[in-house]
Motif scaffolding. Structure first.
Motif, PDB file in Angstrom:
ATOM      1  N   CYS A   1       0.825  -1.201   0.000  1.00 15.47           N
ATOM      2  CA  CYS A   1       0.000   0.000   0.000  1.00 15.47           C
ATOM      3  C   CYS A   1       0.865   1.260   0.000  1.00 15.47           C
ATOM      4  O   CYS A   1       0.615   2.202  -0.760  1.00 15.47           O
TER       5      CYS A   1
ATOM      6  N   THR B   1       1.058   4.047  -3.042  1.00 16.53           N
ATOM      7  CA  THR B   1       0.682   5.411  -2.661  1.00 16.53           C
ATOM      8  C   THR B   1       1.814   6.389  -2.920  1.00 16.53           C
ATOM      9  O   THR B   1       1.604   7.468  -3.495  1.00 16.53           O
TER      10      THR B   1
ATOM     11  N   LEU C   1       1.855   9.633  -5.467  1.00 15.40           N
ATOM     12  CA  LEU C   1       2.090  10.977  -4.946  1.00 15.40           C
ATOM     13  C   LEU C   1       3.368  11.582  -5.512  1.00 15.40           C
ATOM     14  O   LEU C   1       3.440  12.796  -5.778  1.00 15.40           O
TER      15      LEU C   1
ATOM     16  N   ALA D   1      -7.602  12.217  -1.290  1.00 12.40           N
ATOM     17  CA  ALA D   1      -7.897  11.736   0.060  1.00 12.40           C
ATOM     18  C   ALA D   1      -9.406  11.637   0.273  1.00 12.40           C
ATOM     19  O   ALA D   1      -9.907  10.642   0.806  1.00 12.40           O
TER      20      ALA D   1
ATOM     21  N   PHE E   1     -10.821   8.576  -1.846  1.00 12.20           N
ATOM     22  CA  PHE E   1     -10.554   7.240  -1.318  1.00 12.20           C
ATOM     23  C   PHE E   1     -11.191   7.029   0.052  1.00 12.20           C
ATOM     24  O   PHE E   1     -11.478   5.890   0.427  1.00 12.20           O
TER      25      PHE E   1
ATOM     26  N   TYR F   1      -6.463  -4.981  -4.150  1.00 11.28           N
ATOM     27  CA  TYR F   1      -6.072  -3.585  -3.944  1.00 11.28           C
ATOM     28  C   TYR F   1      -7.265  -2.670  -3.660  1.00 11.28           C
ATOM     29  O   TYR F   1      -7.069  -1.514  -3.304  1.00 11.28           O
TER      30      TYR F   1
ATOM     31  N   LEU G   1      -6.205  -0.118  -0.979  1.00 10.48           N
ATOM     32  CA  LEU G   1      -6.069   1.319  -1.247  1.00 10.48           C
ATOM     33  C   LEU G   1      -7.268   2.117  -0.740  1.00 10.48           C
ATOM     34  O   LEU G   1      -7.139   3.294  -0.418  1.00 10.48           O
TER      35      LEU G   1
ATOM     36  N   TRP H   1      -6.993   3.289   2.692  1.00  7.20           N
ATOM     37  CA  TRP H   1      -5.684   3.625   3.228  1.00  7.20           C
ATOM     38  C   TRP H   1      -4.891   4.594   2.363  1.00  7.20           C
ATOM     39  O   TRP H   1      -3.987   5.278   2.850  1.00  7.20           O
ATOM     40  N   PHE H   2      -5.211   4.675   1.059  1.00  3.39           N
ATOM     41  CA  PHE H   2      -4.566   5.685   0.223  1.00  3.39           C
ATOM     42  C   PHE H   2      -4.869   7.088   0.741  1.00  3.39           C
ATOM     43  O   PHE H   2      -4.067   8.008   0.582  1.00  3.39           O
TER      44      PHE H   2
ATOM     45  N   ALA I   1      -2.302  10.567   1.337  1.00 10.07           N
ATOM     46  CA  ALA I   1      -2.685  11.647   0.426  1.00 10.07           C
ATOM     47  C   ALA I   1      -3.029  12.910   1.210  1.00 10.07           C
ATOM     48  O   ALA I   1      -2.564  14.013   0.876  1.00 10.07           O
TER      49      ALA I   1
END
Length: 272
Positions: A26, A30, A34, A55, A58, A79, A90, A93-94, A98
């Motif tokens: 993850c 990420t 970014l 943010a 997700f 994922y 993701l 947790w992304f 973010a």
């Protein structure tokens, strides 16, 4: 699997475990996204807006992703939702790194003579706003895209956790103002955090090549046993981190050789 030979006799459960997305996968995805965003978007304002928008996306759409992506191929589904055994899909947790990237960029461009002043102008109001949003959602029992299990999948949980983090970081930044001197021990440990992370996983959870606390003591411990285990892990990992940091400074050539030999042994064990 201890080595590649195990691939010849894998089961469906083994394949799910192999494709499951843990924290490192993850983090890798990420940070790649970014970093590409930072290279493409050079101005700080648009970067903050896009990272913050990601943010929100997700976080807010996690219930949708968890319920509507279960039919995807295993590699993709892992994922997007936890149904295949992923611990850190993701969604959501992304959203954490973010929003952290957006808040960090805002913090850096904010006027202030000290970390505490900047944090009180940026992180504190953000944290209060997120906590207020979490409180209102929980009070109204509002689940805009349906209810999911209490935990990371609820948007209100994201608001609550990040809001608390922002308030805590503001307190820490204010304490730094009171003691602005550098703390070398903390800096050295921070520099060895990845090594400590890998080693402590082997100590606590074990690996294909060694048994850890989990295998020796099971998944449940009394409060006293847990306290001893925590103290042991903290002390040994701090000692290991400080020793390795010092060894690299004083014996850089030998440190390179130790890394090479360790990686070589791990590589060989994949075939034996």
């Amino acid at each position: 699997w201890k080595n590649f030979a195990g691939l010849r006799a894998y089961t469906t459960t083994d394949l799910q475990m192999f494709t499951a997305v843990d924290v490192l996968q993850c983090i890798a995805v990420t940070l790649i996204v970014l970093q590409l965003l930072a290279l493409r978007v050079r101005r700080i304002g648009p970067f903050i807006a896009i990272a913050g928008g990601l943010a929100a996306f997700f976080c807010w759409l996690t219930p949708v992703a968890w319920t509507q992506t279960t039919g995807l191929p295993l590699m993709l589904s892992a994922y997007f939702n936890p149904s295949t055994g992923s611990i850190f899909p993701l969604f959501p947790w992304f959203a954490y790194p973010a929003l952290g990237a957006a808040a960090g960029a805002w913090y850096l461009v904010t006027d202030g003579t000290s970390p505490g002043q900047r944090a009180r102008k940026t992180l504190l109001p953000l944290g209060v706003a997120l906590l207020a949003g979490a409180w209102m959602m929980r009070s109204a029992n509002w689940e805009p895209f349906g209810a999911v299990a209490l935990g990371s999948g609820r948007p209100s949980q994201f608001l609550l956790q990040v809001g608390l983090d922002c308030v805590l970081l503001t307190i820490l930044a204010t304490l730094v103002d009171l003691r602005p001197a550098r703390i070398p021990v903390v800096e050295r440990l921070a520099g060895e955090s990845l090594m400590i992370y890998y080693v402590h996983l082997g100590v606590v959870y074990g690996s294909p090549w060694n048994k850890g606390f989990r295998q020796y003591f099971g998944t449940s411990l009394s409060l006293g046993q847990l306290s001893l285990a925590v103290v042991f892990v903290w002390v040994t990992m701090i000692a290991l981190g400080l020793w390795w940091s010092r060894f690299k400074r004083e014996q850089p050539l030998y440190a390179v050789r130790v890394r090479a030999v360790t990686l070589g042994l791990l590589f060989v064990m994949l075939f034996v």
